[in-house]
Write an enzyme that holds these catalytic residues in place. Structure first.
Site, PDB file in Angstrom:
ATOM      1  N   HIS A 216      12.751   5.908  -1.978  1.00  0.00           N
ATOM      2  CA  HIS A 216      11.496   5.906  -1.226  1.00  0.00           C
ATOM      3  C   HIS A 216      10.292   5.719  -2.148  1.00  0.00           C
ATOM      4  O   HIS A 216       9.395   4.916  -1.875  1.00  0.00           O
ATOM      5  CB  HIS A 216      11.393   7.227  -0.447  1.00  0.00           C
ATOM      6  N   GLU A 217      10.270   6.429  -3.267  1.00  0.00           N
ATOM      7  CA  GLU A 217       9.125   6.346  -4.185  1.00  0.00           C
ATOM      8  C   GLU A 217       9.067   4.992  -4.900  1.00  0.00           C
ATOM      9  O   GLU A 217       7.989   4.437  -5.084  1.00  0.00           O
ATOM     10  CB  GLU A 217       9.178   7.494  -5.201  1.00  0.00           C
TER      11      GLU A 217
ATOM     12  N   GLU B  41       4.387   4.500   5.022  1.00  0.00           N
ATOM     13  CA  GLU B  41       5.565   5.375   5.021  1.00  0.00           C
ATOM     14  C   GLU B  41       6.766   4.674   5.644  1.00  0.00           C
ATOM     15  O   GLU B  41       7.885   4.752   5.132  1.00  0.00           O
ATOM     16  CB  GLU B  41       5.267   6.677   5.786  1.00  0.00           C
TER      17      GLU B  41
HETATM   18 ZN   LIG Z   1       6.177   7.960   1.043  1.00  0.00          ZN
END
Ligand SMILES: [Zn+2]
Length: 226
Positions: free
Chosen positions: A96-97, A159
């Site tokens: 995710h990062e 996100e």
């Molecule tokens: Zn995030």
């Protein structure tokens, strides 16, 4: 996007050195080995030879945070390990990062914040000279201001994009993307605990992330199975 990749990297390198000086690197061999294994598997799946990957475990059980600086310097704080639990949970966070960094979400946030504060001309000067305000906004935009508690969440669009790319990265790296659900559920429960995880303030759970991840899973699973 008003911050160029080169400017972003210069600020990233500055931040990298500051963090290394400020924080204590973990000496735990088992945990460090796990971070290197997971990190490199995800990095190889990301196929970004222009990134200069490095994975640092910071010894701080009170800070549940992780981030990837522009150019591939990844920091994981030991405090987030109670939410990741195992290699696959860690792969969820790192995927995710790294996805945020690949999609340059920090630069988007930095552009917007500096533009609002300074206007375009002053903003370019601030970035070029790495002024104190530019560095402050950089820290804020990339989630480094964890200890200060003044963080802006990423947008829902960012996100969603990081979840999407991150799930595919973890799947390509050989980690079951279905396990991502468990990590996000554990993290959202941590919110009610006495100390709220820093990661939560940049990762809002006030919308239905879990439902969106479930919708993304069939696509990610194709990379995992094949
Ligand atoms: Zn995030």
């Amino acid at each position: 996007m008003l911050v160029s990749p080169e400017q972003e990297r210069a600020l990233g390198l500055n931040a990298y050195e500051n963090i290394l000086q400020k924080e204590k690197a973990s000496q735990d061999q088992v945990l460090n080995q796990m971070l290197q294994t997971v990190g490199w598997r995800i990095a190889n799946a990301a196929r970004r030879p222009d990134f200069d990957w490095e994975f640092t475990l910071v010894e701080n059980d009170k800070v549940a945070n992780a981030f990837c600086l522009p150019g591939g310097k990844v920091f994981v704080y030991t405090g987030i390990l109670k939410y990741t639990e195992d290699e696959t949970g860690l792969a969820t966070v790192i995927g995710h990062e790294i996805a945020h960094a690949m999609a340059r979400h920090g630069a988007e946030r930095m552009s917007l914040t500096l533009l609002a504060q300074l206007g375009e001309t002053a903003m370019q000067t601030a970035i070029r000279t790495q002024s104190a305000s530019a560095i402050r906004v950089f820290d804020y935009a990339y989630g480094l201001a964890a200890n200060v508690g003044v963080m802006l969440p990423y947008s829902r669009t960012q996100e969603y994009e990081a979840d999407h790319i991150g799930l595919i990265l973890m799947a390509k790296a050989g980690y079951d993307p279905r396990a991502a659900l468990g990590f996000w559920e554990r993290l959202s429960k941590g919110k009610s605990a006495s100390s709220s995880p820093a990661f939560l303030s940049t990762h809002p759970t006030d919308y239905d992330r879990i439902a969106k991840i479930k919708n993304l899973l069939p696509e990610a699973l194709e990379y995992y199975i094949n």
